[in-house]
Design a protein around this motif. Structure first.
Motif, PDB file in Angstrom:
ATOM      1  N   THR A  35       0.683  -0.985  -0.081  1.00  0.00           N
ATOM      2  CA  THR A  35       0.327   0.037   0.193  1.00  0.00           C
ATOM      3  C   THR A  35       0.857   1.705  -0.113  1.00  0.00           C
ATOM      4  OG1 THR A  35       0.153   0.278   2.423  1.00  0.00           O
ATOM      5  CG2 THR A  35      -1.763  -0.756   1.185  1.00  0.00           C
ATOM      6  N   THR A  36       0.131   2.698  -0.385  1.00  0.00           N
ATOM      7  CA  THR A  36       1.337   3.837  -0.203  1.00  0.00           C
ATOM      8  C   THR A  36       1.701   4.138   1.471  1.00  0.00           C
ATOM      9  OG1 THR A  36      -0.444   4.572  -2.416  1.00  0.00           O
ATOM     10  CG2 THR A  36       0.606   6.227  -1.105  1.00  0.00           C
ATOM     11  N   GLY A  37       0.036   3.548   1.687  1.00  0.00           N
ATOM     12  CA  GLY A  37       0.837   3.676   3.235  1.00  0.00           C
ATOM     13  C   GLY A  37       1.893   3.113   4.117  1.00  0.00           C
ATOM     14  N   ASN A  38       2.315   2.049   3.252  1.00  0.00           N
ATOM     15  CA  ASN A  38       3.164   1.310   3.968  1.00  0.00           C
ATOM     16  C   ASN A  38       4.616   1.660   2.732  1.00  0.00           C
ATOM     17  OD1 ASN A  38       1.858  -0.604   5.509  1.00  0.00           O
ATOM     18  ND2 ASN A  38       1.454  -2.204   4.292  1.00  0.00           N
ATOM     19  N   ILE A  39       4.804   1.855   2.083  1.00  0.00           N
ATOM     20  CA  ILE A  39       5.580   2.397   1.203  1.00  0.00           C
ATOM     21  C   ILE A  39       6.103   3.351   1.728  1.00  0.00           C
ATOM     22  CG2 ILE A  39       6.640   3.347  -1.332  1.00  0.00           C
ATOM     23  CD1 ILE A  39       4.560   1.337  -2.348  1.00  0.00           C
ATOM     24  N   GLN A  40       5.334   4.512   2.290  1.00  0.00           N
ATOM     25  CA  GLN A  40       6.057   5.880   2.890  1.00  0.00           C
ATOM     26  C   GLN A  40       6.403   5.760   4.278  1.00  0.00           C
ATOM     27  OE1 GLN A  40       2.228   7.835   2.754  1.00  0.00           O
ATOM     28  NE2 GLN A  40       2.787   9.135   0.909  1.00  0.00           N
ATOM     29  N   GLU A  41       5.986   4.923   4.697  1.00  0.00           N
ATOM     30  CA  GLU A  41       6.233   4.622   6.165  1.00  0.00           C
ATOM     31  C   GLU A  41       7.883   3.483   5.993  1.00  0.00           C
ATOM     32  OE1 GLU A  41       5.587   4.714   9.482  1.00  0.00           O
ATOM     33  OE2 GLU A  41       4.191   5.669   8.418  1.00  0.00           O
ATOM     34  N   ALA A  42       8.132   2.841   4.852  1.00  0.00           N
ATOM     35  CA  ALA A  42       9.212   1.672   4.661  1.00  0.00           C
ATOM     36  C   ALA A  42       9.989   3.144   3.765  1.00  0.00           C
ATOM     37  CB  ALA A  42       8.924   1.071   3.605  1.00  0.00           C
TER      38      ALA A  42
END
Length: 192
Positions: A166-173
């Motif tokens: 997800t976009t959110g997980n990519i941002q966190e990563a």
């Protein structure tokens, strides 16, 4: 005569071309979230020289283990292309086709990429590693797609299934945060 035969075999063995997987350390062990990934090599589809993981230093690298026969894997490819564009220069998807995990052959891959070009009207857009054995040993799994999230400094941030992409997980990563998603745990150790 036997001596000459064995001598010739030895010379042939020394002269054979070196593939990316031959460049790997002899002892590999399964890695987990938080571990540092060694600078492994990949032989790419339609490329003459192998690449190293460190060629993408400074980027979030997501290894996607896939196969030509995996329809859920193939359905995700347009999303990767879109996410690479959305996070321009910050993320790299590296598709990994493992010999042991997929049983795909070079003719099957050729057919897959030829069919892609015919249907889409353009060459396959994603970086694809073929004939992998090393990454599969580091991240053994049974089910695909299988994702390994690797930070800009080569720390493993997650080992997930497709739902975590997800976009959110990519941002966190991208911030170097370990994913809160559960670790995909269908690994096995046979013959490793």
């Amino acid at each position: 005569m036997k001596f000459m035969f064995f001598f010739a075999l030895a010379l042939i063995g020394l002269a054979r071309p070196s593939f990316a997987q031959d460049l790997q350390p002899a002892k590999l062990h399964r890695l987990s979230v938080g571990d540092t990934v060694p600078d492994i090599f990949f032989l790419l589809w339609n490329e003459k020289a192998p690449i190293k993981l460190s060629d993408h230093t400074g980027k979030l690298v997501i290894l996607d283990f896939w196969a030509t026969w995996c329809s859920s894997c193939v359905r995700m490819f347009p999303k990767y292309d879109s996410l690479e564009n959305q996070f321009s220069g910050q993320i790299k998807f590296l598709l990994v086709n493992s010999v042991r995990g997929t049983l795909d052959s070079i003719p099957q891959l050729q057919t897959f990429f030829r069919r892609w070009q015919t249907v889409k009207g353009k060459p396959f857009p994603l970086t694809t590693a073929i004939n992998d054995t090393t990454a599969f040993k580091l991240f053994p799994h049974i089910y695909i797609p299988h994702y390994v999230w690797i930070s800009a400094n080569r720390k493993i941030l997650g080992i997930t299934s497709a739902e975590a992409l997800t976009t959110g997980n990519i941002q966190e990563a991208l911030k170097g945060q370990i994913l809160k998603e559960p670790i995909k745990d269908d690994r096995y150790d046979r013959d490793n």
